[in-house]
Design a protein around this motif. Sequence first.
Motif, PDB file in Angstrom:
ATOM      1  N   GLU A  86       0.832  -1.205   0.000  1.00 40.98           N
ATOM      2  CA  GLU A  86       0.000   0.000   0.000  1.00 40.98           C
ATOM      3  C   GLU A  86       0.865   1.253   0.000  1.00 40.98           C
ATOM      4  O   GLU A  86       0.603   2.219  -0.726  1.00 40.98           O
ATOM      5  N   ILE A  87       1.905   1.235   0.843  1.00 36.97           N
ATOM      6  CA  ILE A  87       2.798   2.398   0.932  1.00 36.97           C
ATOM      7  C   ILE A  87       3.563   2.584  -0.373  1.00 36.97           C
ATOM      8  O   ILE A  87       3.688   3.697  -0.895  1.00 36.97           O
ATOM      9  N   THR A  92      -1.480   4.623   0.825  1.00 37.78           N
ATOM     10  CA  THR A  92      -1.564   4.958   2.245  1.00 37.78           C
ATOM     11  C   THR A  92      -0.222   5.533   2.653  1.00 37.78           C
ATOM     12  O   THR A  92       0.664   5.718   1.834  1.00 37.78           O
ATOM     13  N   GLY A  93      -0.053   5.835   3.937  1.00 33.97           N
ATOM     14  CA  GLY A  93       1.218   6.362   4.432  1.00 33.97           C
ATOM     15  C   GLY A  93       1.111   7.804   4.868  1.00 33.97           C
ATOM     16  O   GLY A  93       0.088   8.469   4.689  1.00 33.97           O
ATOM     17  N   ARG A 121      -4.694   9.547  -0.824  1.00 33.55           N
ATOM     18  CA  ARG A 121      -4.799   8.750   0.393  1.00 33.55           C
ATOM     19  C   ARG A 121      -3.562   8.842   1.281  1.00 33.55           C
ATOM     20  O   ARG A 121      -3.525   8.266   2.374  1.00 33.55           O
ATOM     21  N   VAL A 122      -2.547   9.571   0.833  1.00 32.87           N
ATOM     22  CA  VAL A 122      -1.360   9.785   1.662  1.00 32.87           C
ATOM     23  C   VAL A 122      -1.609  10.976   2.589  1.00 32.87           C
ATOM     24  O   VAL A 122      -2.048  12.035   2.158  1.00 32.87           O
ATOM     25  N   ASP A 123      -1.342  10.793   3.870  1.00 28.95           N
ATOM     26  CA  ASP A 123      -1.532  11.846   4.875  1.00 28.95           C
ATOM     27  C   ASP A 123      -0.343  12.810   4.802  1.00 28.95           C
ATOM     28  O   ASP A 123       0.767  12.461   5.215  1.00 28.95           O
ATOM     29  N   ALA A 286       6.387   8.021  -0.821  1.00 27.47           N
ATOM     30  CA  ALA A 286       5.679   9.307  -0.767  1.00 27.47           C
ATOM     31  C   ALA A 286       6.671  10.461  -0.797  1.00 27.47           C
ATOM     32  O   ALA A 286       6.440  11.481  -1.457  1.00 27.47           O
ATOM     33  N   GLY A 287       7.787  10.320  -0.084  1.00 25.98           N
ATOM     34  CA  GLY A 287       8.797  11.367  -0.079  1.00 25.98           C
ATOM     35  C   GLY A 287       9.426  11.560  -1.444  1.00 25.98           C
ATOM     36  O   GLY A 287       9.653  12.691  -1.892  1.00 25.98           O
TER      37      GLY A 287
END
Length: 306
Positions: A86-87, A92-93, A121-123, A286-287
């Motif tokens: 997912e990440i 997610t993440g 969906r990433v916070d 994500a980063g």
Amino acid sequence: MAMDIRRMLVLVEVARAGSLTAAAGRLNYTVSAVSQQIGQLEDEAGQPLVERRPRGVTLTESGRAVVRHAEQIERAVQAAHEELEEIAGLRTGTLRLGTIPTVTESFLPAAIAAFRERHPRVDLRIHSAQRSGIGHLLEAREIDLAITWMREVQDTSDTAGTSTELIFREPNVLLVPAGHELAQRRTVQMEDLRHEPWIIRTSPNVLAVLEEACEAAGFAPVVSFEARSYQEAQAMVAVGMGIALVPQLSLYSLREDIAVISAVTPRPPTRRIVLARRRGERLSPAGAAMGQILMEAGRAWKAAQG
């Protein structure tokens, strides 16, 4: 002796298959390898875990206890794999991004909008701080990635433990009151400013940039006011408290009662707007995605400024 988790999971397969032979087929092992694994696990447990019978094996009470806990481990490992997928897929993440105010007020909103559109969906969590605070946030692991600025000539102690990537070089420009005698000029010589009072934003690094520019013209600046923000500096310029050398990013909201002179000779030192992260550490998916978006947004903003 601690029990080997991999052997515990082999016992789970034996329990499900009902025989060493069937378990070996599921695991793509030889029967002797499965038997050896079970024997070693029994040595680690200090008691028998299976009863070998002519038509397969059954678990002892101890074996059933081990299988029960091993199945919990199996579920946890599976959940970990699913979460990692997912990440990796940015479904997610959490990403904690540090930024300086001038970036927050200029090209960061476009980058945030693009990131949220692509990865809703990433916070995403934003921490704003002055340049000195960004380093502390990275060191304390309170942020994963940051946008900050650096001088062209940098004290290596400021970058210890930090890896940076250049987004663009940002010029400093001169602000004077709209009624100032220099307001209508397109170019200004730094040496013509030796008798002017100066306004700076409170920061040793900002002061160092001004002092370097003035030193190149043969004088030392006289600071009449230290502002807490670039907007406050603009207000003090507007009322004639002095002139200011400010970064181009700070002009996102420019007062009508001040003038901007972009061509100053010798050219004042530029700032490097950079992506910063902890040295030697790999960014999360994500980063990495946000880093690419920030590079694109920053360079697009720079190109729009001409």
